[in-house]
Design a protein around this motif. Sequence first.
Motif, PDB file in Angstrom:
ATOM      1  N   THR B 415      77.958 -12.670  43.062  1.00 57.64           N
ATOM      2  CA  THR B 415      79.339 -13.337  43.097  1.00 57.64           C
ATOM      3  C   THR B 415      79.320 -13.879  41.841  1.00 57.64           C
ATOM      4  N   SER B 416      80.552 -13.702  41.224  1.00 51.54           N
ATOM      5  CA  SER B 416      80.880 -14.550  40.037  1.00 51.54           C
ATOM      6  C   SER B 416      81.507 -16.028  40.590  1.00 51.54           C
ATOM      7  N   VAL B 417      81.408 -16.940  39.841  1.00 53.72           N
ATOM      8  CA  VAL B 417      82.022 -18.220  40.347  1.00 53.72           C
ATOM      9  C   VAL B 417      82.771 -19.019  38.947  1.00 53.72           C
ATOM     10  N   GLY B 418      83.818 -19.534  39.295  1.00 58.08           N
ATOM     11  CA  GLY B 418      84.483 -20.264  38.400  1.00 58.08           C
ATOM     12  C   GLY B 418      84.620 -21.832  38.993  1.00 58.08           C
ATOM     13  N   VAL B 419      84.232 -22.757  38.048  1.00 59.74           N
ATOM     14  CA  VAL B 419      84.294 -24.069  38.436  1.00 59.74           C
ATOM     15  C   VAL B 419      85.168 -24.906  37.652  1.00 59.74           C
ATOM     16  N   VAL B 420      86.043 -25.833  38.427  1.00 62.28           N
ATOM     17  CA  VAL B 420      86.935 -26.774  37.593  1.00 62.28           C
ATOM     18  C   VAL B 420      86.610 -28.153  38.187  1.00 62.28           C
ATOM     19  N   VAL B 421      86.222 -29.190  37.585  1.00 62.35           N
ATOM     20  CA  VAL B 421      86.078 -30.488  37.981  1.00 62.35           C
ATOM     21  C   VAL B 421      87.115 -31.471  37.676  1.00 62.35           C
ATOM     22  N   GLY B 422      87.968 -32.053  38.786  1.00 63.62           N
ATOM     23  CA  GLY B 422      89.074 -32.890  38.647  1.00 63.62           C
ATOM     24  C   GLY B 422      88.501 -34.452  38.711  1.00 63.62           C
ATOM     25  N   ARG B 447      90.566 -18.811  35.602  1.00 67.79           N
ATOM     26  CA  ARG B 447      90.307 -18.602  34.317  1.00 67.79           C
ATOM     27  C   ARG B 447      88.729 -18.468  34.010  1.00 67.79           C
ATOM     28  N   ALA B 448      88.196 -19.576  34.807  1.00 70.60           N
ATOM     29  CA  ALA B 448      86.535 -19.836  34.786  1.00 70.60           C
ATOM     30  C   ALA B 448      86.172 -18.717  35.449  1.00 70.60           C
ATOM     31  N   LEU B 449      86.423 -18.207  36.706  1.00 73.71           N
ATOM     32  CA  LEU B 449      85.991 -17.147  37.367  1.00 73.71           C
ATOM     33  C   LEU B 449      85.980 -15.842  36.294  1.00 73.71           C
ATOM     34  N   TYR B 450      87.054 -15.706  35.545  1.00 73.00           N
ATOM     35  CA  TYR B 450      87.281 -14.410  34.890  1.00 73.00           C
ATOM     36  C   TYR B 450      86.169 -14.516  33.816  1.00 73.00           C
ATOM     37  N   GLU B 451      86.002 -15.465  33.239  1.00 73.32           N
ATOM     38  CA  GLU B 451      84.891 -15.804  32.266  1.00 73.32           C
ATOM     39  C   GLU B 451      83.621 -15.262  32.744  1.00 73.32           C
ATOM     40  N   SER B 452      83.289 -15.683  34.026  1.00 73.26           N
ATOM     41  CA  SER B 452      82.167 -15.227  34.516  1.00 73.26           C
ATOM     42  C   SER B 452      82.020 -13.864  34.548  1.00 73.26           C
ATOM     43  N   LYS B 453      83.058 -13.136  34.949  1.00 74.49           N
ATOM     44  CA  LYS B 453      83.082 -11.718  35.292  1.00 74.49           C
ATOM     45  C   LYS B 453      82.941 -10.988  33.779  1.00 74.49           C
ATOM     46  N   GLY B 454      83.690 -11.494  32.873  1.00 74.68           N
ATOM     47  CA  GLY B 454      83.743 -11.012  31.368  1.00 74.68           C
ATOM     48  C   GLY B 454      81.981 -11.131  30.752  1.00 74.68           C
ATOM     49  N   ARG B 457      79.102 -11.152  34.994  1.00 70.08           N
ATOM     50  CA  ARG B 457      79.043 -11.418  36.634  1.00 70.08           C
ATOM     51  C   ARG B 457      77.940 -12.028  36.982  1.00 70.08           C
ATOM     52  N   ASN B 458      77.700 -12.279  38.379  1.00 68.95           N
ATOM     53  CA  ASN B 458      76.735 -12.971  38.868  1.00 68.95           C
ATOM     54  C   ASN B 458      76.286 -14.127  38.346  1.00 68.95           C
ATOM     55  N   GLN B 459      77.257 -14.982  37.880  1.00 69.02           N
ATOM     56  CA  GLN B 459      77.019 -16.319  37.131  1.00 69.02           C
ATOM     57  C   GLN B 459      78.213 -17.259  37.452  1.00 69.02           C
ATOM     58  N   VAL B 460      77.972 -18.467  36.979  1.00 65.06           N
ATOM     59  CA  VAL B 460      78.952 -19.573  36.826  1.00 65.06           C
ATOM     60  C   VAL B 460      79.484 -20.002  35.587  1.00 65.06           C
ATOM     61  N   THR B 461      80.916 -20.387  35.614  1.00 62.54           N
ATOM     62  CA  THR B 461      81.447 -20.771  34.406  1.00 62.54           C
ATOM     63  C   THR B 461      82.091 -21.929  34.778  1.00 62.54           C
ATOM     64  N   LEU B 462      81.975 -23.172  34.126  1.00 61.54           N
ATOM     65  CA  LEU B 462      82.523 -24.376  34.319  1.00 61.54           C
ATOM     66  C   LEU B 462      83.656 -24.441  33.217  1.00 61.54           C
ATOM     67  N   ILE B 463      84.875 -24.838  33.555  1.00 57.45           N
ATOM     68  CA  ILE B 463      85.888 -24.957  32.543  1.00 57.45           C
ATOM     69  C   ILE B 463      86.493 -26.319  32.592  1.00 57.45           C
ATOM     70  N   GLY B 464      87.101 -26.890  31.457  1.00 58.56           N
ATOM     71  CA  GLY B 464      87.664 -28.277  31.544  1.00 58.56           C
ATOM     72  C   GLY B 464      86.549 -29.173  32.005  1.00 58.56           C
ATOM     73  N   SER B 465      87.034 -30.419  32.080  1.00 59.08           N
ATOM     74  CA  SER B 465      86.346 -31.444  32.587  1.00 59.08           C
ATOM     75  C   SER B 465      87.123 -32.650  33.071  1.00 59.08           C
ATOM     76  N   ALA B 466      86.696 -33.576  33.966  1.00 56.06           N
ATOM     77  CA  ALA B 466      87.562 -34.509  34.376  1.00 56.06           C
ATOM     78  C   ALA B 466      88.224 -35.337  33.455  1.00 56.06           C
TER      79      ALA B 466
END
Lengths: 467, 467
Positions: B415-422, B447-454, B457-466
């Motif tokens: 699975t690909s994962v996109g993460v954002v922290v608020g 968007r984070a998810l699509y970066e993982s795909k691009g 795949r099979n990885q985590v991307t974190l976007i932005g930050s609190a």
Amino acid sequence: VQGTILIIDGVATNRIMLKVQLSSAYYRVIQAEGLDGILSLVRRSRPDLIIAAMTLPDGDATAIRSLLAPDESLRAIPIIAVTGQNDRASRLRALASGIDDVLSQPVGDRILQARIRSLISMRNSTDDLRLRDGTSRALGFAEPVSEFVAPAQIALVTREARTGTLWRTELKGHVSHHLRPYRLDELGGLVSRSHAADVIVIEVSEDPDDPGLRLLVDLRSRFNTRHAAIIAVPSTADYHLAADALDRGAHDTMPLGFCAEELSLRLATQLQRKAQSDKLRKTVRDGLRAAVLDPMTGLYNRRYAIPQLSKIALLAEESNKNFAVMLLDLDHFKLINDRFGHPAGDAVLTETAARLQALMRPDDLIARVGGEEFMIVMQNTDTTAAVTAAERVCRTINSKPYHLNGHKTPIDVTTSVGVVVGPTLPFATQHCAREKRTEDLIGQADRALYESKGAGRNQVTLIGSAA
Amino acid sequence: VQGTILIIDGVATNRIMLKVQLSSAYYRVIQAEGLDGILSLVRRSRPDLIIAAMTLPDGDATAIRSLLAPDESLRAIPIIAVTGQNDRASRLRALASGIDDVLSQPVGDRILQARIRSLISMRNSTDDLRLRDGTSRALGFAEPVSEFVAPAQIALVTREARTGTLWRTELKGHVSHHLRPYRLDELGGLVSRSHAADVIVIEVSEDPDDPGLRLLVDLRSRFNTRHAAIIAVPSTADYHLAADALDRGAHDTMPLGFCAEELSLRLATQLQRKAQSDKLRKTVRDGLRAAVLDPMTGLYNRRYAIPQLSKIALLAEESNKNFAVMLLDLDHFKLINDRFGHPAGDAVLTETAARLQALMRPDDLIARVGGEEFMIVMQNTDTTAAVTAAERVCRTINSKPYHLNGHKTPIDVTTSVGVVVGPTLPFATQHCAREKRTEDLIGQADRALYESKGAGRNQVTLIGSAA
């Protein structure tokens, strides 16, 4: 869970007397001396009802409703005020502050118990539908009910016509609702027309031949009046009669008899309560409908489609008629999501649903059964008609590119379709295998769909044929 | 919609008298002379209630219930039989056939009206929840209620203890339920314990000091007894008292006083009715819960997840705490469907849901928001914890191949994962933009998810930050 009642009174002997009265009726009683710290006490103890002395050491019972207001879950707790001298002015002030009723000291047991029963029972009936917090929010139960604004329909039911006319004249100065008098022995218009009344104000008297109390029960049982709020008005001041009316299902009563200003306040309370219970019923119906709809496209979901297909198959077998099951899967849908983003993918699904709804007959069942997978079930449809319909489905998707918000170039979309025409088994096959056979039907349509995919997509495959 | 009553009687004058009586109470009356053609007449006219002479030209009122049985929608229409000589044997036979009550000629207006009101009003209360046919079926409303089998809890409430003991002794020969006597002035055990009684049989008397009638109303209002069926038994034969009890909410009454055999038949009817209304309430609750669940995986659906995310974001902003939103999309899911078939794809989704539930904390929100797309929202979670959790999510999918029923070789899934922290916006930003901001949050996770795909795949991307 026993009923819990909070007594607020600065005078210890009053509290003790009331506590004895209530405990012997199996209510759990908690006590407070005044308003100080009342919000946190109510939060902790969650009473079903509050009985407060009108005059308190640190204020006045009229402050209670607004003290509870910050906590949404406490806003609707019923409140009864008890006063030494039940003068009109302070009673009106109490009702205007949101207190449900004002009783004079010493508090008669009959009217107190009847009022408590009535208020707690209205509360319990809405509590039956209390759901987990998140579920309530998702289904709209938590949304506040707006104030009742439109003029309401108020029926004034009295024994003598002139009483009704008098009530109307006096009320007119206080409310802008539609006021319509009825005689007790002429209620045909009220029970036979839908929405003839939001609130029914009905005169009751001690006279054993007086039909008021019985008609009150009657109005609660009738289809057209069962959701109306009912306010019973004794023809002369009579606490026992008022208690009887509450016990027979009146929502409110004026034990001291008619008073236009007091009635206008009670009307406002009842209209608000009715708006709340109307909304609760509507939310339940909407929530149950939502359970069978796909939120994105508004089409039926899988939960609805599978048992419905079972039933259609059974009916078709019993009446020896044909029916068709189509499975559609949008071609290369993943690419649309990848290239144009998820919102574009969602828009393609919504537009596809709209095109299918515009194309199919009102009786055809259209459902979204998977991510980009749709199912259509057509009754009374033979093989020729099914194939024609499936080809039309293909064309309605591929003949016109999809114009999506925020994308200049329209997108070409195609779909593969698998069709099976039933009944695939002869009539009189055992019913117990119904579930398995519905699965088989879908399995066949699925195989047909995959043949379409394998043969290059954007086309129709028919599998098997009616038995 | 007015109440419609069907009169079946071979004697014209009886029909006319009854018609006058009912019409003056604003019921619509239709008539038949006997049983012949009764099923199709009832199908056409859909009466709310049937009143039939016990003896008919072509049979007997006890045949009516079974004549209506073939049509599920007519099965529950209430039936009152009217008889010249109300002897015990024929009354018992009528009740055993499914007739709701037997009244003697001439029929007293008070008891007739009270019985009609009570029966019609029980009917209307279930009709409030009548849904469109397919919706009912999908949510299980149409499933028949099984016969009540387990021994029920029956409370026998009488003024004198010895009456209760006597009733129990006599009833014991006829029913196998748990019979428990209570004195009228000792109901604490009944109202304070949940499920103390399925049916409450309560003695009422004409004595104005007798609390029976008032306790009846009380029991209907209490939390623990409000769903119990209530049968009021006058201490001596008394039609007026029986009518009063019905008007105060009793579900059934025995106007002629206690009779063990008759009570055993009425208990059976009331237990069946209660089972039906219990099931209706449960189906409503289940249906409403179903509206927020994904049927395939049992996870929350999008309808639930979006408002819940809004609320979590708001709470986090208000309390200045962090939260994390993860979007997961199974990699190359289409290929699994194409290669192994849809059932295998479904099994992968279900197994993924189970793995996520086993991994996450009970407070984390896990939802299926698209075909193979999941969302996880974690409260009180900062960037470090969020990334650690997301990497664990990846591992729980990719570290162990999926064993599927009917497939010998296990399938590798990633699975690909996109993460954002608020919070992504500082506290005190205007509330009115809440919906838009929830969309933005999801957009960022997407968007984070699509970066993982691009990125393979099979990885985590974190976007932005609190903020």
